[in-house]
Design a protein around this motif. Sequence first.
Motif, PDB file in Angstrom:
ATOM      1  N   ALA A  39       0.843  -1.198   0.000  1.00 19.41           N
ATOM      2  CA  ALA A  39       0.000   0.000   0.000  1.00 19.41           C
ATOM      3  C   ALA A  39       0.872   1.238   0.000  1.00 19.41           C
ATOM      4  N   ASP A  40       0.332   2.292  -0.583  1.00 26.55           N
ATOM      5  CA  ASP A  40       1.016   3.577  -0.558  1.00 26.55           C
ATOM      6  C   ASP A  40      -0.060   4.652  -0.444  1.00 26.55           C
ATOM      7  N   VAL A  41       0.091   5.524   0.521  1.00 24.65           N
ATOM      8  CA  VAL A  41      -0.853   6.631   0.679  1.00 24.65           C
ATOM      9  C   VAL A  41      -0.059   7.923   0.677  1.00 24.65           C
ATOM     10  N   LYS A  42      -0.448   8.828  -0.213  1.00 24.53           N
ATOM     11  CA  LYS A  42       0.255  10.110  -0.276  1.00 24.53           C
ATOM     12  C   LYS A  42      -0.738  11.249  -0.101  1.00 24.53           C
ATOM     13  N   VAL A  43      -0.241  12.333   0.458  1.00 29.78           N
ATOM     14  CA  VAL A  43      -1.069  13.529   0.584  1.00 29.78           C
ATOM     15  C   VAL A  43      -0.936  14.311  -0.719  1.00 29.78           C
ATOM     16  N   LEU A  44      -2.048  14.493  -1.418  1.00 32.50           N
ATOM     17  CA  LEU A  44      -2.005  15.288  -2.654  1.00 32.50           C
ATOM     18  C   LEU A  44      -2.149  16.764  -2.328  1.00 32.50           C
ATOM     19  N   SER A  45      -3.046  17.080  -1.386  1.00 30.95           N
ATOM     20  CA  SER A  45      -3.152  18.485  -0.962  1.00 30.95           C
ATOM     21  C   SER A  45      -3.852  18.612   0.388  1.00 30.95           C
ATOM     22  N   ILE A  46      -3.506  19.682   1.083  1.00 31.79           N
ATOM     23  CA  ILE A  46      -4.243  20.080   2.286  1.00 31.79           C
ATOM     24  C   ILE A  46      -5.184  21.171   1.789  1.00 31.79           C
ATOM     25  N   ASN A  47      -6.457  20.852   1.678  1.00 31.65           N
ATOM     26  CA  ASN A  47      -7.397  21.776   1.037  1.00 31.65           C
ATOM     27  C   ASN A  47      -7.759  22.952   1.933  1.00 31.65           C
ATOM     28  N   TRP A  48      -7.990  22.657   3.192  1.00 33.63           N
ATOM     29  CA  TRP A  48      -8.059  23.717   4.175  1.00 33.63           C
ATOM     30  C   TRP A  48      -7.754  23.179   5.555  1.00 33.63           C
ATOM     31  N   PHE A  49      -7.453  24.122   6.436  1.00 29.67           N
ATOM     32  CA  PHE A  49      -6.992  23.778   7.778  1.00 29.67           C
ATOM     33  C   PHE A  49      -7.403  24.949   8.652  1.00 29.67           C
ATOM     34  N   HIS A  50      -8.335  24.728   9.554  1.00 29.11           N
ATOM     35  CA  HIS A  50      -8.772  25.874  10.358  1.00 29.11           C
ATOM     36  C   HIS A  50      -9.208  25.460  11.762  1.00 29.11           C
ATOM     37  N   LYS A  51      -9.441  26.486  12.554  1.00 27.29           N
ATOM     38  CA  LYS A  51      -9.901  26.287  13.918  1.00 27.29           C
ATOM     39  C   LYS A  51     -11.391  26.583  13.932  1.00 27.29           C
ATOM     40  N   GLN A  52     -12.163  25.686  14.501  1.00 23.81           N
ATOM     41  CA  GLN A  52     -13.608  25.897  14.611  1.00 23.81           C
ATOM     42  C   GLN A  52     -13.878  26.852  15.770  1.00 23.81           C
ATOM     43  N   PRO A  53     -15.072  27.474  15.781  1.00 24.04           N
ATOM     44  CA  PRO A  53     -15.409  28.383  16.885  1.00 24.04           C
ATOM     45  C   PRO A  53     -15.262  27.731  18.265  1.00 24.04           C
ATOM     46  N   ASN A  54     -15.465  26.421  18.350  1.00 22.84           N
ATOM     47  CA  ASN A  54     -15.341  25.737  19.650  1.00 22.84           C
ATOM     48  C   ASN A  54     -13.894  25.406  20.019  1.00 22.84           C
ATOM     49  N   GLY A  55     -12.946  25.799  19.152  1.00 14.13           N
ATOM     50  CA  GLY A  55     -11.539  25.594  19.502  1.00 14.13           C
ATOM     51  C   GLY A  55     -10.921  24.344  18.896  1.00 14.13           C
ATOM     52  N   ASN A  56     -11.745  23.432  18.382  1.00  9.40           N
ATOM     53  CA  ASN A  56     -11.185  22.241  17.743  1.00  9.40           C
ATOM     54  C   ASN A  56     -10.663  22.591  16.350  1.00  9.40           C
ATOM     55  N   GLU A  57      -9.667  21.845  15.926  1.00 13.20           N
ATOM     56  CA  GLU A  57      -9.114  22.090  14.600  1.00 13.20           C
ATOM     57  C   GLU A  57      -9.647  21.061  13.611  1.00 13.20           C
ATOM     58  N   GLU A  58      -9.790  21.509  12.374  1.00 12.81           N
ATOM     59  CA  GLU A  58     -10.237  20.589  11.332  1.00 12.81           C
ATOM     60  C   GLU A  58      -9.399  20.753  10.071  1.00 12.81           C
ATOM     61  N   VAL A  59      -9.089  19.610   9.469  1.00 13.49           N
ATOM     62  CA  VAL A  59      -8.293  19.577   8.239  1.00 13.49           C
ATOM     63  C   VAL A  59      -9.094  18.884   7.154  1.00 13.49           C
ATOM     64  N   ARG A  60      -9.005  19.429   5.958  1.00 11.99           N
ATOM     65  CA  ARG A  60      -9.556  18.705   4.814  1.00 11.99           C
ATOM     66  C   ARG A  60      -8.407  18.398   3.870  1.00 11.99           C
ATOM     67  N   ILE A  61      -8.299  17.138   3.511  1.00 14.09           N
ATOM     68  CA  ILE A  61      -7.074  16.630   2.894  1.00 14.09           C
ATOM     69  C   ILE A  61      -7.453  15.758   1.686  1.00 14.09           C
ATOM     70  N   THR A  62      -6.649  15.827   0.635  1.00 14.92           N
ATOM     71  CA  THR A  62      -6.858  14.918  -0.498  1.00 14.92           C
ATOM     72  C   THR A  62      -5.731  13.902  -0.536  1.00 14.92           C
ATOM     73  N   LEU A  63      -6.123  12.650  -0.619  1.00 16.91           N
ATOM     74  CA  LEU A  63      -5.156  11.549  -0.570  1.00 16.91           C
ATOM     75  C   LEU A  63      -5.132  10.773  -1.876  1.00 16.91           C
ATOM     76  N   ASN A  64      -3.978  10.241  -2.169  1.00 19.17           N
ATOM     77  CA  ASN A  64      -3.822   9.302  -3.273  1.00 19.17           C
ATOM     78  C   ASN A  64      -3.527   7.941  -2.645  1.00 19.17           C
ATOM     79  N   ILE A  65      -4.482   7.052  -2.728  1.00 18.27           N
ATOM     80  CA  ILE A  65      -4.357   5.763  -2.038  1.00 18.27           C
ATOM     81  C   ILE A  65      -4.221   4.658  -3.077  1.00 18.27           C
TER      82      ILE A  65
END
Length: 167
Positions: A39-65
């Motif tokens: 298996a090989d998994v690569k990150v193609l892009s980090i589409n966004w990365f932000h902090k939610q109003p409640n303080g938790n962080e969220e990432v949206r990521i595109t993978l090549n699997i």
Amino acid sequence: MHSSVLRFNALVTFAVAILALICALASFSDYFNNPSPTADVKVLSINWFHKQPNGNEEVRITLNISADLRSLFTWNTKQVFGFVAAEYETPQNALNQVSLWDIIIPSKEDAKFLVQITNKYRFIDQGSNLRSKEFNLTLHWHVMPKVGKMWADKIVMTGYRLPDRYR
Ligand SMILES: *[C@@H]1O[C@H](CO)[C@@H](O)[C@H](O)[C@H]1NC(C)=O
Ligand SMILES: *[C@@H]1O[C@H](CO)[C@@H](O)[C@H](O)[C@H]1NC(C)=O
């Protein structure tokens, strides 16, 4: 009459014994199958990365699997469940595991695949631990046999890092 019932019982007992033997052999033969999945998994892009109003962080990521799990399949394999997880350490937990994507593989023919996907399940940290965070991408699989015990294993891909700032 009496003796034919007895004979029938003997036959059923014999059939059950044979069935038990076949099941034992099936799971026993799996024991000797030495699978070599890749298996090989690569990150193609980090589409966004932000902090939610409640303080938790969220990432949206595109993978090549890409994976070839065909060797997990024997004649005793019902299906294979696979998932890709992001794994990282935080001061609170030695292992944080976030499932990003999963797949049910019903047959050997479907066990070799190449997909480019954005995470199907949300990648959220319960806190603000993700900036510059090193993480692993792990392909896990659970093999569900027709008879015998389920078993699991994984391939770990190391050395990924999230950006140092939100985007
Ligand atoms: C995805 O990975 C496969 C296998 O490693 C590779 O052949 C392909 O070029 C990659 N696709 C992209 C868009 O990077
Ligand atoms: C990544 O995987 C390696 C090898 O299994 C392990 O030593 C390391 O602790 C993992 N890193 C993280 C951040 O979980």
